[in-house]
Design an enzyme around this catalytic site. Structure first.
Site, PDB file in Angstrom:
ATOM      1  N   SER A  69       0.826  -1.213   0.000  1.00  0.00           N
ATOM      2  CA  SER A  69       0.000   0.000   0.000  1.00  0.00           C
ATOM      3  C   SER A  69       0.858   1.260   0.000  1.00  0.00           C
ATOM      4  O   SER A  69       1.990   1.273   0.487  1.00  0.00           O
ATOM      5  CB  SER A  69      -0.907   0.019   1.225  1.00  0.00           C
ATOM      6  OG  SER A  69      -1.722  -1.126   1.249  1.00  0.00           O
TER       7      SER A  69
HETATM    8  N1  SAH Z   1      -0.886  -4.918   3.992  1.00  0.00           N
HETATM    9  C1  SAH Z   1      -0.128  -4.884   2.752  1.00  0.00           C
HETATM   10  C2  SAH Z   1      -1.008  -4.715   1.553  1.00  0.00           C
HETATM   11  C3  SAH Z   1      -1.194  -6.013   0.840  1.00  0.00           C
HETATM   12  S1  SAH Z   1      -2.284  -5.946  -0.574  1.00  0.00           S
HETATM   13  C4  SAH Z   1       0.914  -3.797   2.857  1.00  0.00           C
HETATM   14  O1  SAH Z   1       1.453  -3.607   3.907  1.00  0.00           O
HETATM   15  O2  SAH Z   1       1.253  -3.157   1.903  1.00  0.00           O
HETATM   16  C5  SAH Z   1      -3.662  -6.825   0.044  1.00  0.00           C
HETATM   17  C6  SAH Z   1      -3.439  -8.260   0.409  1.00  0.00           C
HETATM   18  O3  SAH Z   1      -4.714  -8.805   0.759  1.00  0.00           O
HETATM   19  C7  SAH Z   1      -2.895  -9.144  -0.717  1.00  0.00           C
HETATM   20  O4  SAH Z   1      -1.678  -9.701  -0.329  1.00  0.00           O
HETATM   21  C8  SAH Z   1      -3.979 -10.205  -0.896  1.00  0.00           C
HETATM   22  O5  SAH Z   1      -3.480 -11.495  -1.188  1.00  0.00           O
HETATM   23  C9  SAH Z   1      -4.668 -10.183   0.462  1.00  0.00           C
HETATM   24  N2  SAH Z   1      -6.013 -10.747   0.491  1.00  0.00           N
HETATM   25  C10 SAH Z   1      -7.004 -10.643  -0.423  1.00  0.00           C
HETATM   26  N3  SAH Z   1      -8.100 -11.337  -0.042  1.00  0.00           N
HETATM   27  C11 SAH Z   1      -7.781 -11.909   1.163  1.00  0.00           C
HETATM   28  C12 SAH Z   1      -8.480 -12.759   2.074  1.00  0.00           C
HETATM   29  N4  SAH Z   1      -9.731 -13.187   1.843  1.00  0.00           N
HETATM   30  N5  SAH Z   1      -7.843 -13.151   3.205  1.00  0.00           N
HETATM   31  C13 SAH Z   1      -6.573 -12.749   3.472  1.00  0.00           C
HETATM   32  N6  SAH Z   1      -5.866 -11.948   2.647  1.00  0.00           N
HETATM   33  C14 SAH Z   1      -6.454 -11.523   1.510  1.00  0.00           C
END
Ligand code: SAH
Length: 218
Positions: A69
């Site tokens: 993010s």
């Molecule tokens: N928190 C991260 C952002 C990751 S992007 C950061 O620090 O930058 C969002 C993440 O959500 C992705 O890795 C994706 O695989 C995860 N995601 C999507 N659907 C999900 C679900 N149902 N359960 C757990 N993770 C999920």
């Protein structure tokens, strides 16, 4: 957090300082959040080839079609989540590379973070261990139903967008707890959900762009 980790030098500390100043300019006011962001070496959470852009205020790819993010969004969401108070137990849905979990770890007593893509989960686990972040507990699971076994949470933060607010997650908020999450498909907005003695209050905040919440594990 172990700041002796390879690659963390004065340069990145200075670059992080500049990023904090940009976040202030963009309206982030919570000093605890700014300090937390200043403490986490974001360049270690992205591929080496992208490390030079790690302190730009942009989202970057982290493989498997996912992104780390944008720092402003991380700061904004945690500022709203915290609302000036100390956080106890927090749940993050979507660990990704673990960056936001590492930031949350500085302002919460305990962070549970769930990821559905195994290699991302494993890599985040390795990095957070190397950085000696000890109050983050990572789980490899579909986070759409939250973590009933360790609920309730003072705060819940979603790093992926659900089309609608999920009841299972709402129910895992403690009284007085806050949830910050993106909702929507083509058009998304950040929402704040507060749980009070009387029920739930929902407030729509900024327009945002997140990867979608997906079902099942991968
Ligand atoms: N928190 C991260 C952002 C990751 S992007 C950061 O620090 O930058 C969002 C993440 O959500 C992705 O890795 C994706 O695989 C995860 N995601 C999507 N659907 C999900 C679900 N149902 N359960 C757990 N993770 C999920």
């Amino acid at each position: 957090m172990n700041l002796q980790h390879a690659g963390i030098g004065m340069t990145s500390a200075r670059t992080r300082g500049r990023m904090i100043e940009r976040l202030r300019t963009k309206g982030i006011r919570d000093e605890a959040v700014l300090a937390a962001i200043g403490n986490v070496p974001r360049h270690l959470f992205v591929d080496e080839a992208l490390a030079g852009r790690a302190y730009d205020d942009v989202a970057l790819p982290i493989n498997y079609g996912q992104t780390i993010s944008q720092p402003y969004i991380v700061a904004r969401m945690i500022e709203v989540l915290r609302n000036g108070r100390q956080l106890g137990r927090v749940l993050e849905i979507g660990t990704g590379c673990g960056y936001q979990a590492a930031v949350l770890a500085q302002v919460a007593k305990e962070v549970y973070s769930v990821e559905r893509i195994q290699p991302l989960h494993e890599r985040a686990r390795k990095l957070l261990r190397e950085l000696k972040v000890r109050n983050v507990i990572l789980r490899y699971a579909d986070g759409s139903t939250g973590l009933a076994d360790v609920a309730p949470f003072d705060g819940i933060i979603m790093a992926c967008a659900a089309p609608v607010l999920l009841d299972a997650l709402k129910e895992q908020l403690a009284i007085g707890g806050r949830m910050v999450l993106p909702l929507g498909t083509a058009e998304q907005f950040l929402y704040l959900v507060e749980r009070t003695e009387k029920g739930f209050r929902e407030t729509r905040l900024d327009a945002v762009k997140f990867v979608p919440l997906m079902g099942g594990k991968q």
